[in-house]
Write a protein that holds these residues in place. Sequence first.
Motif, PDB file in Angstrom:
ATOM      1  N   LYS A   1       0.824  -1.204   0.000  1.00 41.76           N
ATOM      2  CA  LYS A   1       0.000   0.000   0.000  1.00 41.76           C
ATOM      3  C   LYS A   1       0.862   1.260   0.000  1.00 41.76           C
ATOM      4  O   LYS A   1       0.414   2.297  -0.446  1.00 41.76           O
ATOM      5  CB  LYS A   1      -0.901   0.027   1.217  1.00 41.76           C
ATOM      6  N   GLU A   2       2.080   1.128   0.491  1.00 41.12           N
ATOM      7  CA  GLU A   2       2.956   2.289   0.603  1.00 41.12           C
ATOM      8  C   GLU A   2       3.190   2.950  -0.752  1.00 41.12           C
ATOM      9  O   GLU A   2       3.125   4.178  -0.871  1.00 41.12           O
ATOM     10  CB  GLU A   2       4.287   1.862   1.226  1.00 41.12           C
ATOM     11  N   TYR A   3       3.436   2.161  -1.784  1.00 41.83           N
ATOM     12  CA  TYR A   3       3.659   2.730  -3.119  1.00 41.83           C
ATOM     13  C   TYR A   3       2.412   3.461  -3.616  1.00 41.83           C
ATOM     14  O   TYR A   3       2.516   4.475  -4.278  1.00 41.83           O
ATOM     15  CB  TYR A   3       4.063   1.636  -4.105  1.00 41.83           C
ATOM     16  N   PHE A   5       0.125   4.989  -1.666  1.00 43.42           N
ATOM     17  CA  PHE A   5       0.020   6.230  -0.902  1.00 43.42           C
ATOM     18  C   PHE A   5       1.113   7.229  -1.257  1.00 43.42           C
ATOM     19  O   PHE A   5       0.945   8.431  -1.086  1.00 43.42           O
ATOM     20  CB  PHE A   5       0.021   5.944   0.601  1.00 43.42           C
ATOM     21  N   GLU A   6       2.231   6.749  -1.778  1.00 45.57           N
ATOM     22  CA  GLU A   6       3.318   7.630  -2.228  1.00 45.57           C
ATOM     23  C   GLU A   6       3.111   8.099  -3.666  1.00 45.57           C
ATOM     24  O   GLU A   6       3.994   8.731  -4.244  1.00 45.57           O
ATOM     25  CB  GLU A   6       4.658   6.910  -2.107  1.00 45.57           C
ATOM     26  N   LYS A  54       4.918  -5.318  -4.780  1.00 47.24           N
ATOM     27  CA  LYS A  54       4.367  -4.032  -4.333  1.00 47.24           C
ATOM     28  C   LYS A  54       3.870  -3.189  -5.500  1.00 47.24           C
ATOM     29  O   LYS A  54       2.966  -2.380  -5.338  1.00 47.24           O
ATOM     30  CB  LYS A  54       5.408  -3.277  -3.505  1.00 47.24           C
TER      31      LYS A  54
END
Length: 107
Positions: A1-3, A5-6, A54
């Motif tokens: 999820k980080e990618y 949100f970034e 990811k």
Amino acid sequence: KEYFFENRVTYVGIAEGRGKAIVEGEHAYELDFDYADGEIRHLTCSCPCGYTCKHEVAAMFQLREILEDVTEYYAEEYKSSGCVAAVAKAAFFSMVLHRKKHGSIAL
């Protein structure tokens, strides 16, 4: 999820049941998939990872968000064309500004 949100997903598109995405990681990775009846199949990423990566997760979160917006605001257009595409704002402006021959741009 980080990618997701970034905002690393720079492009997602679906046309005639085929989907493509570009996710920025160490490199720009390309993803391909089939899309029919709300289901994703045959999702592949150009990264060297041999399992769900990811980049795939980020692209699918982005696709879900885009399809929600399309369904809410552009349902008729999507229904008639079967196509949708989205480009990240930063990627769009970078592309426009680097290929600019003359003139100006203002926000």
